[in-house]
Design a protein around this motif. Structure first.
Motif, short mmCIF file in Angstrom:
data_model
loop_
_atom_site.label_atom_id
_atom_site.label_comp_id
_atom_site.label_asym_id
_atom_site.label_seq_id
_atom_site.Cartn_x
_atom_site.Cartn_y
_atom_site.Cartn_z
N ALA A 111 1.22 -1.38 -0.21
CA ALA A 111 0.48 0.12 0.12
C ALA A 111 0.69 1.10 0.07
CB ALA A 111 -0.83 0.36 1.30
N GLU A 112 2.48 1.21 0.06
CA GLU A 112 3.12 2.63 0.25
C GLU A 112 2.99 3.08 -0.89
OE1 GLU A 112 7.89 3.33 2.28
OE2 GLU A 112 6.12 1.85 2.84
N HIS A 132 3.52 2.39 -6.58
CA HIS A 132 3.57 1.15 -5.39
C HIS A 132 4.70 0.61 -5.51
CE1 HIS A 132 -0.09 3.30 -3.60
NE2 HIS A 132 -0.72 3.08 -5.12
N HIS A 187 -6.41 1.52 8.44
CA HIS A 187 -6.30 0.17 7.65
C HIS A 187 -4.82 0.18 7.30
CE1 HIS A 187 -6.11 -3.51 5.08
NE2 HIS A 187 -6.93 -3.64 5.98
N ASP A 188 -4.10 1.28 6.91
CA ASP A 188 -2.98 0.98 6.11
C ASP A 188 -1.94 1.00 7.20
OD1 ASP A 188 -3.04 3.44 6.51
OD2 ASP A 188 -2.25 4.18 5.56
N GLU A 194 1.38 -1.56 8.07
CA GLU A 194 3.23 -1.08 8.18
C GLU A 194 3.41 -1.93 9.71
OE1 GLU A 194 3.56 3.18 8.07
OE2 GLU A 194 2.04 2.72 6.36
#
Length: 210
Positions: free
Chosen positions: A75-76, A111, A155-156, A160
């Motif tokens: 997601a990053e 991403h 969520h993200d 992490e």
């Protein structure tokens, strides 16, 4: 007399060259077609009748590669807007679906790829053949105390954290449920005349070869 023999030799030599070129073209064409089919068309075996899956055709219609290959991308965001645009361009000026269309649906443009390589793994490595229960999400209090709630963390942010993964909270649906849900929904939207029966029900024989 000798002229006729020379003409005959020239004709034979020309015919031989044409035959060699024709045979080479057929061999090369078969090699290209075999490689193309191997990469772009997959024969998926299952108890309901095998499905011939055209990867190239589906990749053109999918919203992004991650719609199917979600295990390969994180997601990053690793690419900033300024790497392609002027510094005054803000990501808030675009919505995510527009960005994906601009960059040809390649998630890896922006991403980080989290998989070890770019090859898709089998869906069955996460999705079981049969789902043991209807419980698809692990409750927060199974790992935290009663004072914890889902709105304490995005969520993200959760993803992490070290040793946290999708499977920590989510029990993946069975392979049949995933394929039927994703495939049928898109098929009925994109081509209802081909994939649905007169009463609107899914036409199984449009995918299954039995």
């Amino acid at each position: 007399m000798s002229g006729n023999i020379r003409d005959r030799r020239n004709w034979t030599r020309s015919l031989t060259v044409i035959m060699i070129v024709a045979v080479a073209a057929v061999v090369i064409s078969n090699m290209v077609d075999a490689n193309s089919d191997k990469v772009n068309r997959l024969y998926l075996k299952n108890s309901a009748g095998a499905v011939l899956f055209d990867h190239e055709k589906h990749s053109q219609g999918a919203e992004s590669c991650a719609q199917c290959h979600h295990d390969l991308y994180g997601a990053e965001q690793i690419t900033t807007c300024a790497e392609c645009h002027d510094e005054d361009v803000e990501s808030s000026e675009f919505n995510h679906s527009e960005l994906k269309e601009i960059h040809n649906r390649e998630c890896s443009t922006c991403h980080e790829q989290t998989g070890e390589d770019d090859q898709a793994i089998s869906c069955r490595s996460c999705h079981p053949g049969m789902q043991e229960s209807d419980k698809n999400t692990v409750g927060c209090i199974e790992c935290h105390d009663d004072g914890y709630s889902t709105d304490m963390m995005r969520h993200d942010e959760y993803l992490e954290m070290e040793e946290h993964s999708c499977l920590g909270c989510h029990a993946p649906q069975s392979i049949a449920e995933v394929f039927h849900l994703d495939c049928s929904q898109c098929h009925l939207e994109m081509s209802p005349q081909r994939f649905s029966q007169p009463d609107g029900a899914v036409q199984c024989g449009s995918c299954h070869l039995r």
